[in-house]
Design a protein around this motif. Structure first.
Motif, PDB file in Angstrom:
ATOM      1  N   LEU A 119     -50.020  13.615 101.420  1.00  0.00           N
ATOM      2  CA  LEU A 119     -51.287  13.295 100.835  1.00  0.00           C
ATOM      3  C   LEU A 119     -50.499  12.785  99.768  1.00  0.00           C
ATOM      4  O   LEU A 119     -51.093  12.773  99.266  1.00  0.00           O
ATOM      5  N   PRO A 120     -52.079  11.208 100.384  1.00  0.00           N
ATOM      6  CA  PRO A 120     -51.607  10.274  99.621  1.00  0.00           C
ATOM      7  C   PRO A 120     -52.893  10.281  98.604  1.00  0.00           C
ATOM      8  O   PRO A 120     -54.040  11.267  99.018  1.00  0.00           O
ATOM      9  N   ILE A 121     -52.322   9.304  97.819  1.00  0.00           N
ATOM     10  CA  ILE A 121     -53.918   9.791  96.253  1.00  0.00           C
ATOM     11  C   ILE A 121     -55.240   9.148  96.815  1.00  0.00           C
ATOM     12  O   ILE A 121     -55.999   9.124  96.254  1.00  0.00           O
ATOM     13  N   THR A 122     -55.274   7.634  97.874  1.00  0.00           N
ATOM     14  CA  THR A 122     -56.170   7.402  98.488  1.00  0.00           C
ATOM     15  C   THR A 122     -57.145   8.309  99.131  1.00  0.00           C
ATOM     16  O   THR A 122     -58.578   8.414  99.503  1.00  0.00           O
ATOM     17  N   ALA A 123     -57.266  10.361  99.687  1.00  0.00           N
ATOM     18  CA  ALA A 123     -57.076  11.221  99.685  1.00  0.00           C
ATOM     19  C   ALA A 123     -57.590  11.597  98.895  1.00  0.00           C
ATOM     20  O   ALA A 123     -58.314  13.337  98.886  1.00  0.00           O
ATOM     21  N   ARG A 124     -58.343  11.530  97.425  1.00  0.00           N
ATOM     22  CA  ARG A 124     -58.171  12.119  96.001  1.00  0.00           C
ATOM     23  C   ARG A 124     -59.793  12.663  96.611  1.00  0.00           C
ATOM     24  O   ARG A 124     -60.443  11.931  96.825  1.00  0.00           O
ATOM     25  N   GLY A 125     -59.920  13.906  96.278  1.00  0.00           N
ATOM     26  CA  GLY A 125     -61.776  14.857  96.247  1.00  0.00           C
ATOM     27  C   GLY A 125     -61.377  15.160  98.381  1.00  0.00           C
ATOM     28  O   GLY A 125     -62.752  15.856  98.248  1.00  0.00           O
ATOM     29  N   MET A 186     -45.906  16.381 100.804  1.00  0.00           N
ATOM     30  CA  MET A 186     -45.408  15.149 100.099  1.00  0.00           C
ATOM     31  C   MET A 186     -46.744  14.587  99.749  1.00  0.00           C
ATOM     32  O   MET A 186     -47.686  14.144  99.789  1.00  0.00           O
ATOM     33  N   LEU A 187     -46.761  14.301  98.331  1.00  0.00           N
ATOM     34  CA  LEU A 187     -47.654  13.564  97.640  1.00  0.00           C
ATOM     35  C   LEU A 187     -47.040  12.187  97.283  1.00  0.00           C
ATOM     36  O   LEU A 187     -46.454  11.646  96.954  1.00  0.00           O
ATOM     37  N   ASP A 188     -48.476  11.456  97.859  1.00  0.00           N
ATOM     38  CA  ASP A 188     -47.783   9.759  97.358  1.00  0.00           C
ATOM     39  C   ASP A 188     -49.061   9.275  96.398  1.00  0.00           C
ATOM     40  O   ASP A 188     -50.078   8.504  97.193  1.00  0.00           O
ATOM     41  N   VAL A 189     -48.437   9.249  96.112  1.00  0.00           N
ATOM     42  CA  VAL A 189     -49.214   8.011  95.256  1.00  0.00           C
ATOM     43  C   VAL A 189     -48.868   6.309  94.423  1.00  0.00           C
ATOM     44  O   VAL A 189     -49.027   6.029  93.165  1.00  0.00           O
ATOM     45  N   GLY A 190     -47.948   6.331  95.797  1.00  0.00           N
ATOM     46  CA  GLY A 190     -47.485   4.827  95.484  1.00  0.00           C
ATOM     47  C   GLY A 190     -45.829   5.173  95.105  1.00  0.00           C
ATOM     48  O   GLY A 190     -44.910   6.049  94.920  1.00  0.00           O
ATOM     49  N   THR A 191     -45.801   3.780  95.190  1.00  0.00           N
ATOM     50  CA  THR A 191     -44.471   3.532  94.715  1.00  0.00           C
ATOM     51  C   THR A 191     -43.843   2.866  94.116  1.00  0.00           C
ATOM     52  O   THR A 191     -44.207   1.016  94.193  1.00  0.00           O
ATOM     53  N   LEU A 203     -43.495   3.599 105.156  1.00  0.00           N
ATOM     54  CA  LEU A 203     -44.787   3.602 105.520  1.00  0.00           C
ATOM     55  C   LEU A 203     -45.182   4.789 105.137  1.00  0.00           C
ATOM     56  O   LEU A 203     -46.689   5.785 105.124  1.00  0.00           O
ATOM     57  N   GLY A 204     -46.106   4.642 103.673  1.00  0.00           N
ATOM     58  CA  GLY A 204     -46.135   4.865 102.236  1.00  0.00           C
ATOM     59  C   GLY A 204     -47.469   4.525 102.307  1.00  0.00           C
ATOM     60  O   GLY A 204     -47.740   2.989 102.158  1.00  0.00           O
ATOM     61  N   LEU A 205     -48.302   4.585 100.844  1.00  0.00           N
ATOM     62  CA  LEU A 205     -49.170   3.578 100.657  1.00  0.00           C
ATOM     63  C   LEU A 205     -48.668   2.325  99.726  1.00  0.00           C
ATOM     64  O   LEU A 205     -47.775   2.496  99.050  1.00  0.00           O
ATOM     65  N   ARG A 206     -48.773   0.768  99.985  1.00  0.00           N
ATOM     66  CA  ARG A 206     -48.027   0.041  99.598  1.00  0.00           C
ATOM     67  C   ARG A 206     -48.739  -0.524  98.156  1.00  0.00           C
ATOM     68  O   ARG A 206     -49.606  -1.204  97.931  1.00  0.00           O
ATOM     69  N   ARG A 207     -48.384   0.265  97.027  1.00  0.00           N
ATOM     70  CA  ARG A 207     -49.355  -0.127  95.896  1.00  0.00           C
ATOM     71  C   ARG A 207     -48.057   0.932  94.630  1.00  0.00           C
ATOM     72  O   ARG A 207     -47.482   1.669  95.076  1.00  0.00           O
ATOM     73  N   ARG A 208     -48.350   0.275  93.524  1.00  0.00           N
ATOM     74  CA  ARG A 208     -47.483   1.071  92.282  1.00  0.00           C
ATOM     75  C   ARG A 208     -48.072   2.039  92.127  1.00  0.00           C
ATOM     76  O   ARG A 208     -48.764   2.777  92.520  1.00  0.00           O
ATOM     77  N   GLN A 214     -55.649  10.106  86.324  1.00  0.00           N
ATOM     78  CA  GLN A 214     -55.736   9.704  88.161  1.00  0.00           C
ATOM     79  C   GLN A 214     -54.604  10.925  88.102  1.00  0.00           C
ATOM     80  O   GLN A 214     -54.544  11.376  89.476  1.00  0.00           O
ATOM     81  N   TYR A 215     -53.208  10.672  88.595  1.00  0.00           N
ATOM     82  CA  TYR A 215     -52.602  11.270  88.633  1.00  0.00           C
ATOM     83  C   TYR A 215     -52.964  12.589  88.867  1.00  0.00           C
ATOM     84  O   TYR A 215     -52.663  13.536  89.348  1.00  0.00           O
TER      85      TYR A 215
END
Length: 550
Positions: A119-125, A186-191, A203-208, A214-215
């Motif tokens: 579940l990437p944070i880009t899928a919020r909503g 997996m909650l992908d909120v960046g790294t 393989l995850g989101l390329r963002r901080r 938001q979190y």
């Protein structure tokens, strides 16, 4: 054979829940269009297990063994669990810690078959929409991480998915929780791990990492979606950073069925080890004093559960808190410090500052030290000798894992204490021979706690998880250690009998759940028999309808 039959056969062989590989009988092969798609021999499950064990034994690298078993799990669930459950002491360190740590670090470079939900944070909503893609409607357990604090290894981003996958495998292998009701998330909120962000294979989101409102909103959407789609589901939070781990547990523990294994499970296994050690010394918990190396969520979780257990023996909360002390990178936690988080303040002592751990031992005179620092070798010779000078049987628990992060080794603890240490560690150590005596180090592995708790929740359809349940579980674990094991220094039940031990713990916890009114299911006349009837046993069923719709 028609195209539809061919597709059905392919689906069967590619579905880990349906696939039996070479164990399909000749009749099943004819019925499902599998003839010619498998070698002619029909092998029973025990022979398949033997073949897998031979494959594992031929490898000299634990990560390769992990990958072999992961591939097996992706194609044949029954054979995977039958293999692991045939020798849990051998396979648990491969399926989970310490090997899973390396697997998480190299996740992006060894990725094979997908498992679970990302579940990437880009899928919020749209979180519920993504959860709806999971093919099982009755999910009872979700182990979820955001990958920020994986074991003692730090921020591994989406690679942290190895932890929920491994944890849920142990739910089944160690306590019989049916694998089909388990979902890794997996909650992908960046790294914030720059090496991962720079890795072209990441393989995850390329963002901080996303923080703040938001979190929190993303996590709230996740919890709400789970409650709506899987109303009997228990959420286990795993390997979140301390500030998120503590706040998430506080926010949801009284609203839904949830717990944090890093906080509560670790606390319970530490308490179980203490109870086991006190069977050697013949003392009471309320007579002990403990000093922690590390002051994060794990340390405060253990200290908090010890406090509650001491209160059950008659101490006031204030008296119990005076018997636990925490030490971090800035020294002893004392009330005069202004750098403490809210969750640490209850454990701050009214004491002068102390900057060295060995000096804190001399000042506070603990009966036991517990390491949850994730920094290796901090229980050095001076520390162990100081504890041994104060105590006839010092309790030495270096609980950090993986093995490379342990505060000391078993050999060091026994040698520097002249064989008197009551020892347990977070990762496994081999038996130690000292002065003609062989000691079997106990592994304070949460595997004695969370799978059994899971089975109790599954069997009772519990609505809540409370700290008292973890105390009950700790007591039930300690009671199963035999006198012969205690004589060898082993303060936990042997891992070879983990299923039996877990079912007994689950029975105790399930009865407690019913006693406290947290069960949705009706109370059975014989709880132990009910728990056993609920437990998954890896075997191939009789001929079933393997239609596409099944």
């Amino acid at each position: 054979m028609s195209t539809s039959n061919a597709l059905t056969a392919r689906q069967i062989l590619q579905d880990p829940r349906r696939n039996r590989g070479t164990s399909f009988s000749q009749e099943e092969r004819r019925r499902y269009g599998l003839e010619g798609l498998l070698p002619p021999a029909v092998l029973p499950l025990d022979r398949q297990i033997a073949r897998v064990k031979a494959e594992v034994a031929a490898l000299d690298n634990d990560l390769q063994k992990y990958l072999l078993l992961s591939d097996l799990q992706a194609r044949n669930d029954t054979l995977f669990y039958a293999t692991v459950m045939s020798d849990p002491a051998q396979f648990m360190p491969i399926v989970y810690t310490p090997t899973v740590g390396e697997a998480c670090q190299k996740f992006d470079h060894i990725f094979r078959a997908t498992r679970g939900v990302y579940l990437p944070i880009t899928a919020r909503g749209r979180v519920d929409e993504l959860l709806a893609n999971w093919p099982v409607e009755d999910v009872r357990f979700i182990v979820v991480t955001d990958g920020e604090r994986i074991l003692g290894l730090g921020d591994l981003g989406v690679g942290g998915m190895g932890i929920p996958i491994g944890k849920l495998a142990l739910y089944t292998a160690c306590a019989g929780v049916p694998p089909e009701v388990c979902l890794p998330v997996m909650l992908d909120v960046g790294t914030n791990n720059q090496a991962l962000l720079d890795d072209p294979l990441y393989l995850g989101l390329r963002r901080r990492r996303v923080r703040g409102e938001q979190y929190d909103a993303f996590l709230a959407e996740f919890v709400e979606a789970v409650q709506a789609r899987f109303p009997k589901c228990c959420i286990q939070w795993e390997d979140f950073a301390n500030f998120n781990a503590v706040s998430l547990l506080a926010r949801y523990r009284d609203r839904i069925c949830t717990y944090n294994d890093d906080i509560q499970g670790t606390a319970a296994i530490a308490l179980a080890g203490i109870y086991g050690g006190l069977r050697i010394t013949g003392q009471k918990l309320s007579e002990q004093r403990f000093l922690f190396l590390g002051a994060g969520a794990a340390a405060t979780g253990i200290a908090g559960l010890i406090t509650q257990a001491m209160m059950q023996e008659g101490l006031s909360r204030e008296q119990a808190l005076q018997r636990t002390a925490l030490f971090d990178v800035n020294g002893l936690l004392v009330s005069s410090r202004d750098d403490l988080a809210d969750f640490q303040r209850p454990f701050a002592l009214d004491h002068a500052p102390v900057d060295r751990f060995v000096d804190a031992i001399q000042a506070l005179r603990p009966t036991g030290i517990i390491g949850v620092s994730t920094v290796p070798h901090l229980f050095d010779k001076d520390v162990i000798e100081a504890m041994s000078a104060l105590n006839e049987r010092p309790i030495i628990f270096p609980y950090s894992n993986p093995t490379s992060r342990s505060e000391c080794t078993a050999e060091e603890a026994y040698r520097w204490s002249d064989g008197r240490a009551i020892f347990a560690s977070g990762s496994p150590f081999a038996p130690v021979t000292f002065n003609g005596r062989t000691f079997v180090p106990g592994q304070g592995n949460n595997v004695y706690i969370f799978p059994a708790l899971g089975m109790a929740i599954y069997a009772t359809e519990a609505t809540r998880v409370t700290d008292e349940m973890f105390i009950v579980a700790a007591q039930a674990v300690a009671e199963q250690v035999s006198a012969a094991d205690l004589e060898k220094g082993l303060i936990y039940p042997p891992q070879q009998s983990i299923l039996e031990a877990s079912l007994r713990v689950a029975t105790r916890v399930a009865n407690f759940i019913h006693d406290r009114g947290f069960a949705r299911a009706s109370r059975p006349a014989d709880m132990a028999a009910h728990i056993r009837a609920c437990a998954y046993r890896p075997d191939y069923p009789g001929i079933v309808d393997f239609s596409v719709a099944a």
